[in-house]
Design an enzyme around this catalytic site. Structure first.
Site, short mmCIF file in Angstrom:
data_model
loop_
_atom_site.label_atom_id
_atom_site.label_comp_id
_atom_site.label_asym_id
_atom_site.label_seq_id
_atom_site.Cartn_x
_atom_site.Cartn_y
_atom_site.Cartn_z
NE ARG A 1 -4.14 1.84 2.01
CZ ARG A 1 -4.49 2.65 3.01
NH1 ARG A 1 -3.89 2.54 4.18
NH2 ARG A 1 -5.45 3.55 2.85
CG HIS B 1 -1.44 5.38 -0.34
ND1 HIS B 1 -2.20 5.91 0.69
CD2 HIS B 1 -2.23 4.42 -0.90
CE1 HIS B 1 -3.38 5.30 0.74
NE2 HIS B 1 -3.42 4.39 -0.21
CG ASN C 1 -1.41 8.86 2.98
OD1 ASN C 1 -1.90 7.91 2.38
ND2 ASN C 1 -0.63 9.76 2.40
C1 HEM Z 1 -10.04 2.06 -5.92
C2 HEM Z 1 -8.88 2.28 -5.37
C3 HEM Z 1 -8.58 2.02 -3.95
C4 HEM Z 1 -9.23 2.43 -2.84
C5 HEM Z 1 -10.45 3.32 -2.75
C6 HEM Z 1 -8.53 1.86 -1.70
C7 HEM Z 1 -8.88 2.05 -0.39
C8 HEM Z 1 -8.31 1.39 0.67
C9 HEM Z 1 -8.73 1.52 2.04
C10 HEM Z 1 -9.84 2.44 2.53
C11 HEM Z 1 -7.99 0.68 2.78
C12 HEM Z 1 -8.08 0.46 4.29
C13 HEM Z 1 -7.27 1.53 4.99
C14 HEM Z 1 -7.66 1.72 6.44
O1 HEM Z 1 -8.79 1.42 6.78
O2 HEM Z 1 -6.82 2.21 7.21
C15 HEM Z 1 -7.07 0.02 1.90
C16 HEM Z 1 -6.15 -0.92 2.28
C17 HEM Z 1 -5.23 -1.48 1.44
N1 HEM Z 1 -5.03 -1.14 0.12
FE1 HEM Z 1 -6.27 -0.07 -1.03
N2 HEM Z 1 -7.49 1.13 -2.15
C18 HEM Z 1 -7.46 1.20 -3.51
C19 HEM Z 1 -6.53 0.64 -4.35
C20 HEM Z 1 -5.41 -0.04 -3.93
C21 HEM Z 1 -4.29 -0.38 -4.76
C22 HEM Z 1 -4.16 0.02 -6.23
C23 HEM Z 1 -3.39 -1.05 -3.98
C24 HEM Z 1 -2.04 -1.60 -4.33
C25 HEM Z 1 -1.54 -1.65 -5.52
C26 HEM Z 1 -3.98 -1.14 -2.66
C27 HEM Z 1 -3.43 -1.81 -1.61
C28 HEM Z 1 -4.00 -1.89 -0.35
C29 HEM Z 1 -3.52 -2.77 0.69
C30 HEM Z 1 -2.43 -3.82 0.56
C31 HEM Z 1 -4.29 -2.50 1.82
C32 HEM Z 1 -4.16 -3.13 3.21
C33 HEM Z 1 -3.18 -2.31 4.04
C34 HEM Z 1 -2.99 -2.81 5.46
O3 HEM Z 1 -3.39 -3.91 5.82
O4 HEM Z 1 -2.39 -2.05 6.23
N3 HEM Z 1 -5.18 -0.49 -2.66
N4 HEM Z 1 -7.29 0.47 0.62
#
Ligand code: HEM
Length: 337
Positions: free
Chosen positions: A72, A76, A104
């Site tokens: 992630r 970002h 973030n």
């Molecule tokens: C439509 C696009 C995306 C949206 C709206 C989105 C949104 C989010 C949100 C809201 C979270 C949870 C964060 C939290 O609650 O603190 C998350 C987690 C995550 N996102 Fe996305 N994301 C998107 C695309 C992506 C992409 C393109 C990647 C990587 C190439 C990615 C990788 C991850 C990963 C690995 C997590 C888990 C992080 C953790 O466990 O700490 N996301 N994302």
């Protein structure tokens, strides 16, 4: 999901946006791509990749969520000014970093792992390997170490001397945006709807906070999921973790079946209407998402196609470099003095 009445005008809006932003996106990609090569560190730091792999191996053994954290961070990083390590910068008297941006703050983790890897790299070849490259390589290793695909990572990125809190607030997608808004954010970075769906497959690992899935579980989750005992029990569990108010930082996996394995099960949960984030479910359930829904189906049936599209899209995303150039930071948290 959007109302039927909106679908026609949204379609037109999307078509226009795709044309305009697609051209913009392609020119940015074409301009920046040329700088990265696979052999960039072959002479200057031949052990760079093995060092990153070893540290990531330890980190993921320690806690598989570390894989999600690093993946992630790379995303970002790349969405703000290009992949230039800007996400890693701390606020100082002279620089405002991106860590307090809405997507973030209280959310990004894994900065200590970046420090750990950087210390090892600096010990081996001081001042050679950029923090942006470190993240790109570590993200690939993260995916591989939890069962995902391998891809060669083009390298040669430089670290920015600036960050942009403003762009971080604008460019990073948020989970309550609709499909059209999400697609346009990816297109503006030179990434297609197919790249987007494949990349969102990253949510096969990692966790989300209650704050980010509350609207979904008290919103249309019941409508998109099937009225069976399994779905109801899952919804009840989510609501017990995440009440209608409070407990914002309680977490739940985005792929509740195999949260620590990089597989295609996440897409199956979207077919069942059980995506945890509104943005995840939009890929399948949005009324304007014909193409994205087809991709979700394909990926849920064929992990190899998912892996291939995912790897290709990761390389594309990693190719968004910062045209301003920069430096190789000694400490990823601060620009060099
Ligand atoms: C439509 C696009 C995306 C949206 C709206 C989105 C949104 C989010 C949100 C809201 C979270 C949870 C964060 C939290 O609650 O603190 C998350 C987690 C995550 N996102 Fe996305 N994301 C998107 C695309 C992506 C992409 C393109 C990647 C990587 C190439 C990615 C990788 C991850 C990963 C690995 C997590 C888990 C992080 C953790 O466990 O700490 N996301 N994302």
């Amino acid at each position: 999901m959007e109302g039927v009445s909106l679908s026609k005008s949204l379609f037109l809006e999307l078509a226009v946006m795709i044309c305009v932003l697609g051209v913009l996106g392609r020119s940015v990609m074409a301009q920046d791509k040329s700088k990265l090569t696979l052999d960039y560190y072959d002479k200057s730091c031949p052990n760079a990749q093995p060092i990153v792999r070893k540290e990531m191996d330890c980190a993921v053994r320690e806690n598989p969520r570390n894989a999600a954290a690093i993946l992630r961070l790379h995303f970002h990083d790349c969405f703000v000014q290009g992949c230039d390590g800007s996400v890693l910068l701390e606020d100082t008297a002279t620089l405002t970093g991106e860590k307090t941006a809405s997507q973030n703050v209280n959310s990004l983790i894994g900065f200590h792992l970046v420090d750990r890897i950087k210390t090892q790299l600096e010990g081996e070849c001081p001042g050679v390997v950029s923090c942006a490259d470190l993240l790109a390589i570590a993200a690939r290793d993260a995916v591989l170490l939890v069962g995902g695909p391998y891809w060669d990572v083009p390298v040669g990125r430089l670290d920015s001397k600036t960050a942009s809190l403003e762009l971080a607030n604008i460019d990073i997608p948020n989970p309550n945006q609709n499909l059209v808004a999400l697609i346009s954010k990816f297109i503006s970075k030179g990434l297609s709807p197919q790249d987007m769906v494949a990349l969102v497959g990253s949510h096969t690992i990692g966790m989300a906070r209650c704050l980010n899935f509350r609207d979904r579980i008290y919103g249309d989750f019941a409508a998109t999921s099937q009225p069976n005992l399994g779905s109801l029990a899952y919804l009840n569990k989510l609501q017990s973790i995440c009440p209608e108010s409070g407990h914002d930082s309680k977490i739940s996996p985005m792929d509740y079946v195999s949260p620590n394995v990089f597989d295609n099960v996440f897409f199956e949960s979207l077919l069942k209407g059980e995506g945890l984030l509104n943005s995840d479910q939009e890929m399948y359930s949005s009324l304007v998402g014909f193409e994205t829904a087809d991709l979700v189906k394909t990926y849920s049936m064929d992990p190899l196609i998912f892996f291939k599209h995912f790897s290709d899209a990761m390389v594309k995303m990693g190719n968004i470099t910062n045209p301003e150039g920069g430096e190789v930071r000694t400490n990823c948290r601060y620009v060099n003095t």
